[in-house]
Scaffold this motif. Structure first.
Motif, PDB file in Angstrom:
ATOM      1  N   ALA A  86       0.837  -1.206   0.000  1.00  0.00           N
ATOM      2  CA  ALA A  86       0.000   0.000   0.000  1.00  0.00           C
ATOM      3  C   ALA A  86       0.874   1.260   0.000  1.00  0.00           C
ATOM      4  O   ALA A  86       0.613   2.208  -0.747  1.00  0.00           O
ATOM      5  CB  ALA A  86      -0.935   0.001   1.210  1.00  0.00           C
ATOM      6  N   VAL A  87       1.921   1.254   0.811  1.00  0.00           N
ATOM      7  CA  VAL A  87       2.811   2.415   0.894  1.00  0.00           C
ATOM      8  C   VAL A  87       3.590   2.596  -0.403  1.00  0.00           C
ATOM      9  O   VAL A  87       3.721   3.714  -0.913  1.00  0.00           O
ATOM     10  CB  VAL A  87       3.763   2.271   2.105  1.00  0.00           C
ATOM     11  N   MET A  88       4.104   1.514  -0.959  1.00  0.00           N
ATOM     12  CA  MET A  88       4.886   1.628  -2.196  1.00  0.00           C
ATOM     13  C   MET A  88       4.004   2.026  -3.378  1.00  0.00           C
ATOM     14  O   MET A  88       4.437   2.782  -4.255  1.00  0.00           O
ATOM     15  CB  MET A  88       5.619   0.317  -2.484  1.00  0.00           C
ATOM     16  N   THR A  91       3.521   5.686  -3.001  1.00  0.00           N
ATOM     17  CA  THR A  91       4.751   6.376  -3.392  1.00  0.00           C
ATOM     18  C   THR A  91       4.874   6.426  -4.911  1.00  0.00           C
ATOM     19  O   THR A  91       5.197   7.469  -5.486  1.00  0.00           O
ATOM     20  CB  THR A  91       5.978   5.675  -2.770  1.00  0.00           C
ATOM     21  N   ALA A  92       4.601   5.316  -5.561  1.00  0.00           N
ATOM     22  CA  ALA A  92       4.652   5.274  -7.021  1.00  0.00           C
ATOM     23  C   ALA A  92       3.646   6.260  -7.618  1.00  0.00           C
ATOM     24  O   ALA A  92       3.956   6.972  -8.575  1.00  0.00           O
ATOM     25  CB  ALA A  92       4.376   3.854  -7.522  1.00  0.00           C
ATOM     26  N   ALA A  93       2.465   6.333  -7.038  1.00  0.00           N
ATOM     27  CA  ALA A  93       1.444   7.267  -7.528  1.00  0.00           C
ATOM     28  C   ALA A  93       1.899   8.713  -7.356  1.00  0.00           C
ATOM     29  O   ALA A  93       1.692   9.544  -8.249  1.00  0.00           O
ATOM     30  CB  ALA A  93       0.124   7.025  -6.800  1.00  0.00           C
ATOM     31  N   GLU A  94       2.528   9.018  -6.227  1.00  0.00           N
ATOM     32  CA  GLU A  94       3.053  10.372  -6.013  1.00  0.00           C
ATOM     33  C   GLU A  94       4.096  10.719  -7.058  1.00  0.00           C
ATOM     34  O   GLU A  94       4.087  11.813  -7.610  1.00  0.00           O
ATOM     35  CB  GLU A  94       3.689  10.489  -4.624  1.00  0.00           C
ATOM     36  N   PHE A  95       5.016   9.793  -7.298  1.00  0.00           N
ATOM     37  CA  PHE A  95       6.111  10.066  -8.234  1.00  0.00           C
ATOM     38  C   PHE A  95       5.617  10.252  -9.662  1.00  0.00           C
ATOM     39  O   PHE A  95       6.322  10.834 -10.485  1.00  0.00           O
ATOM     40  CB  PHE A  95       7.146   8.945  -8.179  1.00  0.00           C
ATOM     41  N   LEU A 159      14.506  -1.175  -0.729  1.00  0.00           N
ATOM     42  CA  LEU A 159      13.120  -1.042  -1.153  1.00  0.00           C
ATOM     43  C   LEU A 159      12.900   0.196  -2.023  1.00  0.00           C
ATOM     44  O   LEU A 159      12.278   0.118  -3.080  1.00  0.00           O
ATOM     45  CB  LEU A 159      12.203  -0.981   0.076  1.00  0.00           C
ATOM     46  N   TYR A 160      13.439   1.323  -1.597  1.00  0.00           N
ATOM     47  CA  TYR A 160      13.126   2.591  -2.251  1.00  0.00           C
ATOM     48  C   TYR A 160      14.106   3.008  -3.345  1.00  0.00           C
ATOM     49  O   TYR A 160      13.716   3.703  -4.286  1.00  0.00           O
ATOM     50  CB  TYR A 160      13.021   3.718  -1.209  1.00  0.00           C
ATOM     51  N   ALA A 161      15.371   2.639  -3.248  1.00  0.00           N
ATOM     52  CA  ALA A 161      16.360   3.112  -4.226  1.00  0.00           C
ATOM     53  C   ALA A 161      16.027   2.699  -5.663  1.00  0.00           C
ATOM     54  O   ALA A 161      16.159   3.531  -6.577  1.00  0.00           O
ATOM     55  CB  ALA A 161      17.766   2.654  -3.829  1.00  0.00           C
ATOM     56  N   PRO A 162      15.586   1.478  -5.917  1.00  0.00           N
ATOM     57  CA  PRO A 162      15.255   1.141  -7.312  1.00  0.00           C
ATOM     58  C   PRO A 162      14.110   1.998  -7.867  1.00  0.00           C
ATOM     59  O   PRO A 162      14.164   2.432  -9.018  1.00  0.00           O
ATOM     60  CB  PRO A 162      14.852  -0.332  -7.246  1.00  0.00           C
ATOM     61  N   LEU A 163      13.106   2.254  -7.050  1.00  0.00           N
ATOM     62  CA  LEU A 163      11.991   3.094  -7.477  1.00  0.00           C
ATOM     63  C   LEU A 163      12.495   4.505  -7.773  1.00  0.00           C
ATOM     64  O   LEU A 163      12.172   5.089  -8.815  1.00  0.00           O
ATOM     65  CB  LEU A 163      10.915   3.139  -6.396  1.00  0.00           C
ATOM     66  N   TYR A 164      13.303   5.026  -6.877  1.00  0.00           N
ATOM     67  CA  TYR A 164      13.853   6.370  -7.046  1.00  0.00           C
ATOM     68  C   TYR A 164      14.723   6.455  -8.302  1.00  0.00           C
ATOM     69  O   TYR A 164      14.605   7.397  -9.081  1.00  0.00           O
ATOM     70  CB  TYR A 164      14.656   6.758  -5.797  1.00  0.00           C
ATOM     71  N   PRO A 173       8.509   2.785 -16.916  1.00  0.00           N
ATOM     72  CA  PRO A 173       7.336   3.277 -16.184  1.00  0.00           C
ATOM     73  C   PRO A 173       7.339   2.808 -14.728  1.00  0.00           C
ATOM     74  O   PRO A 173       7.843   1.733 -14.408  1.00  0.00           O
ATOM     75  CB  PRO A 173       6.151   2.663 -16.934  1.00  0.00           C
ATOM     76  N   ILE A 174       6.763   3.622 -13.882  1.00  0.00           N
ATOM     77  CA  ILE A 174       6.584   3.263 -12.478  1.00  0.00           C
ATOM     78  C   ILE A 174       5.125   2.856 -12.320  1.00  0.00           C
ATOM     79  O   ILE A 174       4.228   3.685 -12.452  1.00  0.00           O
ATOM     80  CB  ILE A 174       6.942   4.439 -11.555  1.00  0.00           C
ATOM     81  N   THR A 175       4.924   1.582 -12.070  1.00  0.00           N
ATOM     82  CA  THR A 175       3.575   1.026 -12.001  1.00  0.00           C
ATOM     83  C   THR A 175       3.331   0.391 -10.639  1.00  0.00           C
ATOM     84  O   THR A 175       4.266   0.161  -9.865  1.00  0.00           O
ATOM     85  CB  THR A 175       3.399  -0.060 -13.078  1.00  0.00           C
ATOM     86  N   GLU A 176       2.082   0.077 -10.376  1.00  0.00           N
ATOM     87  CA  GLU A 176       1.750  -0.646  -9.148  1.00  0.00           C
ATOM     88  C   GLU A 176       2.417  -2.014  -9.142  1.00  0.00           C
ATOM     89  O   GLU A 176       2.869  -2.487  -8.092  1.00  0.00           O
ATOM     90  CB  GLU A 176       0.232  -0.798  -9.006  1.00  0.00           C
ATOM     91  N   GLU A 177       2.484  -2.650 -10.298  1.00  0.00           N
ATOM     92  CA  GLU A 177       3.114  -3.973 -10.381  1.00  0.00           C
ATOM     93  C   GLU A 177       4.598  -3.889 -10.010  1.00  0.00           C
ATOM     94  O   GLU A 177       5.131  -4.778  -9.329  1.00  0.00           O
ATOM     95  CB  GLU A 177       2.953  -4.557 -11.792  1.00  0.00           C
TER      96      GLU A 177
END
Length: 192
Positions: A86-88, A91-95, A159-164, A173-177
């Motif tokens: 839920a948090v990730m 975060t993806a939605a914010e980004f 957890l966060y560095a790959p997304l960032y 793309p940054i997706t929910e998946e």
């Protein structure tokens, strides 16, 4: 008699809103203190009285997006996987939300070149947010859902560095998946 603190708060909010709007419309490089002042309907001296630089205004405009949120606590339903997903996803939605993305990118530019602003960012935003994240992981440790000997700072970076990085470099793309996959891999590595 008018209340000067109310007028000041109104001006402050106008400056923060103008900053976000101008960054979204023009891009960070083209935003100036003069432009912010004109959009907000305040004098430049008002801005310089409250902020030392354009970067500081950008930081506060971003921080204001979080004002009014229900603290920094992460959800704790007892299911670390569901809570982290839920948090990730959020975060993806914010980004990927243009209202957040432009100020976040601008803030990153400023932080990269301003050690004082970087310290302020760590103190006011990153530090408290990371502490809330670690508290959720500690709760998972107590519940036997996360390795007791895990380095929580390292776990958050994993957890966060790959997304960032994906967001920063626009590599994919940054997706929910994708957000879910990051959680799955973290928990695979840190399950007891």
């Amino acid at each position: 008699m008018p209340d000067p603190t109310r007028r000041s708060e109104h001006s402050r909010q106008a400056v923060l809103q103008a900053t976000r709007e101008l960054i979204s419309e023009l891009g960070y490089a083209k935003v100036s203190i003069e432009g912010i002042a004109a959009r907000a309907g305040v004098g430049k001296q008002t801005i310089y009285r409250w902020w030392r630089s354009k970067g500081a205004v950008v930081f506060d405009s971003f921080l204001a997006l979080s004002e009014g949120a229900d603290g920094m606590a992460l959800p704790d339903t007892g299911d670390i996987e569901a809570d982290l997903k839920a948090v990730m996803r959020a975060t993806a939605a914010e980004f990927t939300d243009p209202a957040f993305e432009a100020p976040i990118r601008a803030l990153n530019l400023e932080i990269a070149g301003d050690p004082e602003l970087a310290a302020l960012y760590r103190e006011k935003l990153a530090g408290p947010v990371d502490e809330a994240k670690k508290e959720r992981l500690r709760s998972a440790q107590r519940a036997g859902q996360f390795a007791e000997d895990a380095d929580l700072d390292l776990a958050l970076e994993l957890l966060y560095a790959p997304l960032y990085q994906r967001w920063l470099l626009r590599t994919a793309p940054i997706t929910e998946e994708y957000a879910d996959a990051l959680v799955d891999h973290l928990l695979k590595a840190f399950r007891p």
